[in-house]
Design an enzyme around this catalytic site. Structure first.
Site, PDB file in Angstrom:
ATOM      1  N   ASP A 113     -10.646   6.051   2.176  1.00  0.00           N
ATOM      2  CA  ASP A 113      -9.772   4.875   2.174  1.00  0.00           C
ATOM      3  C   ASP A 113     -10.407   3.793   3.040  1.00  0.00           C
ATOM      4  OD1 ASP A 113      -6.441   4.492   1.578  1.00  0.00           O
ATOM      5  OD2 ASP A 113      -7.430   3.081   2.923  1.00  0.00           O
ATOM      6  N   HIS A 126      -3.510   7.895  -7.399  1.00  0.00           N
ATOM      7  CA  HIS A 126      -4.329   8.399  -6.303  1.00  0.00           C
ATOM      8  C   HIS A 126      -3.466   9.273  -5.410  1.00  0.00           C
ATOM      9  CE1 HIS A 126      -2.724   4.440  -5.257  1.00  0.00           C
ATOM     10  NE2 HIS A 126      -2.635   4.844  -4.005  1.00  0.00           N
TER      11      HIS A 126
END
Ligand code: AMP
Length: 127
Positions: A35, A110
């Site tokens: 991320d 996700h």
């Protein structure tokens, strides 16, 4: 079921190679990367390569092969990161936001894997 997949979302661009990512894992149907704004020492996003908006879309529309690949990928990533409790790891939290109430920002499925510290209460409610 009526999902519209936006091919211009940022994860679609990562899949097409138009935007770079820090790759953690890749298989035939799955990609995982760090991320960009990590909320924990390990913050990995796991996405299917197919055009699915969120988890229920994937669970209802994806092929068995894609679902198995994605699920096994999550297991492999947890093993690789050394976070699986069954391997003596300290554990992790897995989150998948969907839609408006789920506060999903990127409309490509996700799963967030957060680990490397105590992740705290399950949900922080806004006032
Ligand atoms: P969500 O709110 O569940 O849709 O989360 C979207 C996540 O994508 C956020 O944690 C963002 O920090 C992350 N993100 C957005 N753009 C990128 C990018 N280019 N590379 C990696 N992560 C990203």
């Amino acid at each position: 079921m009526n999902y519209h997949y936006d091919p211009e979302n940022i994860f679609a661009k990562i899949l097409r190679g138009e935007i770079t990512c820090t790759k953690v894992y890749e298989s035939t149907h799955t990609l995982a990367f760090s991320d960009i704004a990590p909320k924990a020492p390990h913050h990995v996003l796991v996405i299917p390569k197919g055009a699915y908006v969120c988890y229920d879309h994937f669970a209802r529309a994806a092929s068995d092969v894609e679902i198995v690949d994605y699920t096994r990928a999550i297991g492999t990533i947890c093993e690789q990161l050394g976070i699986a409790p069954g391997d003596g790891g300290a554990g992790y939290r897995m989150i998948s936001n969907a839609g408006a109430d789920g506060v999903q920002e990127v409309p490509h499925l996700h799963v967030h894997i957060l680990a490397g510290r105590n992740i705290g209460p399950m949900v922080m409610m806004r006032p």
